[in-house]
Design a protein around this motif. Structure first.
Motif, PDB file in Angstrom:
ATOM      1  N   ASP A 285     -18.124 -10.499 -10.059  1.00 58.99           N
ATOM      2  CA  ASP A 285     -17.436  -9.357  -9.447  1.00 58.99           C
ATOM      3  C   ASP A 285     -15.990  -9.649  -9.068  1.00 58.99           C
ATOM      4  O   ASP A 285     -15.416  -8.967  -8.226  1.00 58.99           O
ATOM      5  N   VAL A 286     -15.370 -10.653  -9.715  1.00 57.50           N
ATOM      6  CA  VAL A 286     -14.066 -11.123  -9.274  1.00 57.50           C
ATOM      7  C   VAL A 286     -12.987 -10.057  -9.432  1.00 57.50           C
ATOM      8  O   VAL A 286     -12.153  -9.851  -8.543  1.00 57.50           O
ATOM      9  N   PHE A 287     -12.961  -9.351 -10.570  1.00 56.18           N
ATOM     10  CA  PHE A 287     -11.807  -8.489 -10.850  1.00 56.18           C
ATOM     11  C   PHE A 287     -11.958  -7.067 -10.310  1.00 56.18           C
ATOM     12  O   PHE A 287     -11.059  -6.247 -10.490  1.00 56.18           O
ATOM     13  N   LEU A 288     -13.072  -6.756  -9.602  1.00 57.00           N
ATOM     14  CA  LEU A 288     -13.218  -5.416  -9.054  1.00 57.00           C
ATOM     15  C   LEU A 288     -12.183  -5.144  -7.965  1.00 57.00           C
ATOM     16  O   LEU A 288     -11.723  -4.011  -7.795  1.00 57.00           O
ATOM     17  N   ASP A 289     -11.804  -6.191  -7.201  1.00 58.00           N
ATOM     18  CA  ASP A 289     -10.762  -6.017  -6.195  1.00 58.00           C
ATOM     19  C   ASP A 289      -9.427  -5.670  -6.842  1.00 58.00           C
ATOM     20  O   ASP A 289      -8.633  -4.910  -6.278  1.00 58.00           O
ATOM     21  N   LEU A 290      -9.164  -6.223  -8.013  1.00 59.30           N
ATOM     22  CA  LEU A 290      -7.905  -5.950  -8.711  1.00 59.30           C
ATOM     23  C   LEU A 290      -7.804  -4.484  -9.103  1.00 59.30           C
ATOM     24  O   LEU A 290      -6.724  -3.886  -9.055  1.00 59.30           O
ATOM     25  N   ILE A 291      -8.933  -3.882  -9.480  1.00 58.09           N
ATOM     26  CA  ILE A 291      -8.952  -2.462  -9.829  1.00 58.09           C
ATOM     27  C   ILE A 291      -8.510  -1.620  -8.638  1.00 58.09           C
ATOM     28  O   ILE A 291      -7.675  -0.712  -8.759  1.00 58.09           O
TER      29      ILE A 291
ATOM     30  N   ILE B 212      -9.244 -10.423  -2.284  1.00 59.72           N
ATOM     31  CA  ILE B 212      -9.071 -11.353  -3.404  1.00 59.72           C
ATOM     32  C   ILE B 212      -8.980 -12.788  -2.898  1.00 59.72           C
ATOM     33  O   ILE B 212      -9.602 -13.708  -3.454  1.00 59.72           O
ATOM     34  N   VAL B 213      -8.228 -12.999  -1.796  1.00 51.77           N
ATOM     35  CA  VAL B 213      -8.132 -14.340  -1.211  1.00 51.77           C
ATOM     36  C   VAL B 213      -9.489 -14.805  -0.691  1.00 51.77           C
ATOM     37  O   VAL B 213      -9.846 -15.994  -0.805  1.00 51.77           O
ATOM     38  N   SER B 214     -10.286 -13.872  -0.158  1.00 53.63           N
ATOM     39  CA  SER B 214     -11.603 -14.243   0.377  1.00 53.63           C
ATOM     40  C   SER B 214     -12.578 -14.676  -0.705  1.00 53.63           C
ATOM     41  O   SER B 214     -13.654 -15.202  -0.401  1.00 53.63           O
ATOM     42  N   LEU B 215     -12.212 -14.441  -1.974  1.00 54.61           N
ATOM     43  CA  LEU B 215     -13.051 -14.938  -3.062  1.00 54.61           C
ATOM     44  C   LEU B 215     -13.080 -16.467  -3.086  1.00 54.61           C
ATOM     45  O   LEU B 215     -14.027 -17.064  -3.600  1.00 54.61           O
TER      46      LEU B 215
ATOM     47  N   ALA C 292      -2.935  -4.452   1.338  1.00 55.50           N
ATOM     48  CA  ALA C 292      -3.102  -5.779   1.940  1.00 55.50           C
ATOM     49  C   ALA C 292      -4.588  -6.127   2.064  1.00 55.50           C
ATOM     50  O   ALA C 292      -4.972  -7.294   1.921  1.00 55.50           O
ATOM     51  N   GLY C 293      -5.423  -5.108   2.303  1.00 57.98           N
ATOM     52  CA  GLY C 293      -6.868  -5.349   2.366  1.00 57.98           C
ATOM     53  C   GLY C 293      -7.430  -5.831   1.042  1.00 57.98           C
ATOM     54  O   GLY C 293      -8.287  -6.723   1.005  1.00 57.98           O
ATOM     55  N   THR C 294      -6.937  -5.256  -0.059  1.00 59.77           N
ATOM     56  CA  THR C 294      -7.418  -5.719  -1.367  1.00 59.77           C
ATOM     57  C   THR C 294      -6.945  -7.145  -1.646  1.00 59.77           C
ATOM     58  O   THR C 294      -7.689  -7.950  -2.224  1.00 59.77           O
ATOM     59  N   LEU C 295      -5.709  -7.465  -1.224  1.00 59.90           N
ATOM     60  CA  LEU C 295      -5.230  -8.840  -1.404  1.00 59.90           C
ATOM     61  C   LEU C 295      -6.048  -9.810  -0.557  1.00 59.90           C
ATOM     62  O   LEU C 295      -6.385 -10.918  -1.001  1.00 59.90           O
ATOM     63  N   ALA C 296      -6.373  -9.391   0.678  1.00 58.23           N
ATOM     64  CA  ALA C 296      -7.197 -10.241   1.535  1.00 58.23           C
ATOM     65  C   ALA C 296      -8.583 -10.444   0.929  1.00 58.23           C
ATOM     66  O   ALA C 296      -9.157 -11.542   1.009  1.00 58.23           O
TER      67      ALA C 296
ATOM     68  N   LEU D 149     -17.022  -7.259   3.042  1.00 56.88           N
ATOM     69  CA  LEU D 149     -16.801  -7.133   4.479  1.00 56.88           C
ATOM     70  C   LEU D 149     -15.323  -6.906   4.788  1.00 56.88           C
ATOM     71  O   LEU D 149     -14.969  -6.059   5.617  1.00 56.88           O
ATOM     72  N   VAL D 150     -14.457  -7.666   4.121  1.00 50.18           N
ATOM     73  CA  VAL D 150     -13.011  -7.503   4.326  1.00 50.18           C
ATOM     74  C   VAL D 150     -12.571  -6.097   3.943  1.00 50.18           C
ATOM     75  O   VAL D 150     -11.813  -5.434   4.671  1.00 50.18           O
TER      76      VAL D 150
END
Length: 479
Positions: A75-81, A51-54, A45-49, A15-16
């Motif tokens: 699915d934790v590291f998909l945001d890091l990609i 990651i924080v929302s995890l 910043a959206g990807t960081l948000a 969603l974020v």
């Protein structure tokens, strides 16, 4: 649906990402040409948000929305990609004036949201929706250099073949619904334990879905699109495609086949064995003769998909844990390698031959050292993330009595040393054809390289903590 059962925190990361993607698209007309890169930082910043929302999501582990959605560590590291890809893309889009359109970042965020949806879905229709969100966004990104014929060909080829694979997946879902009356993975697994199920229909359904997902992760013999598409796509997109869809595709493969179809493992297990062996051999052997570094890394990515398929063939918690670790290690390393290709290739991706790297070690020793780290990790040199990942995968294969598959993996790893070391030889042992004086290293690129390099070294030297996390993720996901 009762509003009391709606849990936003359980699906907060996608969603974020979607909200930030929409924000970038809405703001784009109000930003002038000189400040368009600021929307790239907004996307980052959206990807960081996300990651924080995890963190709030992790407090809601379990099944939600009538068992459609699973919250676990899959699915934790998909945001890091996505974060690393955006950092690589900011300077790339700035120098490629005809491509400097911020909707690129929106597409990347939407694609990542689709990957998260695929990885968290416990229902085949939901998997398909996530798959299409990912696919449509990557089709457009592959052809984002609209004035380049090779990029257009890349996008068209990927679109046509991707559409066929999606049709295979939908037909497989339709058949399993006809056989079991459900598309929920847990319900399918329960139904297959009944003797009344038409096993031939179930086997055909599993085969069709396996073909579709094998296309997405680019394993042989469903890899034919990969070299041309990777070569024609813009380099940051190639880096993203080489890791993102693979990670999401393997997450779905593990989820679907080890949750819904374990009772018919005797029917698909041998196929995975052959796919893994063929992929490792073909990817590494053909990479030996590639003069173009993007095509070489494309065949390399095929080979690495074969290594993950070895873990899949093990069909055990240890295999899934090793695969998750390897996907994380490979993602960090390969994104770093493609970031280096983005830097050296310069405008319009003109310098992408391996010989174009001649003398980089003497002219830009820092860049050469970082690229050497990534190449050695891809090869599997001890002390790097690649070595740790391959060790865990081959150990899982041996423990599952897949000794010959592990031997094939070790032999093909030795073969891969040739083409990775060939690039290093060009950098350090050949006279420079280029002064590399116009090679720019923007702050965003430095940040991306720092993340990738630090992750590669950390996973190589201290893999235990991450392996413990992947073991827990595998246990929770397949429980």
């Amino acid at each position: 649906m009762n509003l009391a059962t709606i849990n936003i925190a359980a699906m907060l990361p996608p969603l974020v990402l979607s909200l930030f993607g929409i924000a970038v698209m809405v703001l784009e007309p109000f930003v002038n040409e000189q400040r368009k890169c600021s929307l790239g930082w907004l996307a980052f910043a959206g990807t960081l948000a996300a990651i924080v929302s995890l963190i709030p999501m992790a407090g809601n582990r379990g099944q939600w929305y009538s068992n459609l959605w699973i919250v676990d560590d899959y699915d934790v590291f998909l945001d890091l990609i996505a974060a690393i890809t955006i950092l690589t893309s900011i300077d790339f889009l700035r120098r490629e004036e005809e491509m400097n359109h911020p909707e690129f970042y929106s597409l990347l965020l939407f694609a990542t949201a689709g990957m998260l949806m695929m990885a968290a879905s416990n229902e085949l229709v939901m998997v398909f929706l996530g798959l299409e969100i990912l696919s449509i966004a990557t089709y457009v990104m592959a052809g984002f250099r609209r004035t380049d014929l090779k990029s257009n060909e890349s996008a068209l080829k990927y679109f046509l073949l991707g559409s066929f694979s999606s049709a295979f997946f939908v037909y497989g879902v339709a058949l399993i619904f006809g056989a079991t009356g459900s598309t929920n993975l847990l319900v399918i697994a329960d139904a297959l334990r009944s003797s009344e199920i038409q096993i031939s229909l179930v086997s055909l359904s599993a085969a069709l879905m396996l073909i579709a997902l094998c296309f997405k992760v680019a394993v042989a013999p469903f890899h034919v699109w990969t070299p041309d598409v990777y070569e024609g796509a813009p380099t940051p997109v190639t880096g993203f495609m080489s890791v993102g869809p693979k990670a999401a595709g393997f997450a779905v493969l593990f989820r679907v086949f080890l949750t819904a179809f374990p009772s018919i493992e005797d029917r698909w297990g041998s196929a995975i064995w052959m796919v893994a062996a063929l992929t490792m051999v073909l990817g590494n052997v053909i990479a030996l003769v590639q003069p173009n570094i993007k095509r070489m890394l494309a065949y390399s990515s095929i080979a690495h998909a074969g290594y993950v398929a070895v873990a899949f063939a093990a069909t055990s918690n240890q295999g899934v844990s090793a695969a998750l670790f390897y996907l994380l290690a490979y993602s960090l390393t390969n994104l770093g390698a493609f970031a280096m290709v983005t830097i050296v290739s310069r405008k319009d991706d003109k310098l992408v031959d391996v010989t174009d790297y001649a003398g980089l070690g003497s002219k830009r020793p820092g860049l050469a050292a970082v690229l050497s780290l990534f190449l050695l990790s891809l090869a599997g040199v001890p002390g790097t993330a690649g070595f740790a990942g391959k060790f865990f995968i081959f150990r899982a294969a041996v423990e599952s009595r897949l000794v010959w598959l592990a031997i094939i993996g070790v032999v093909t790893t030795v073969v891969s040393f040739y083409y990775y070391l060939y690039v290093i030889v060009q950098m350090y042992m050949r006279e420079p054809h280029d002064e590399f004086s116009d090679v720019r290293l923007d702050g965003s690129l430095k940040f991306a390289l720092m993340i990738s390099a630090a992750g590669t070294v950390y996973l190589g030297l201290l893999p235990t903590r991450v392996l413990d996390w992947t073991a827990t993720a595998a246990l929770n996901a397949l429980r």
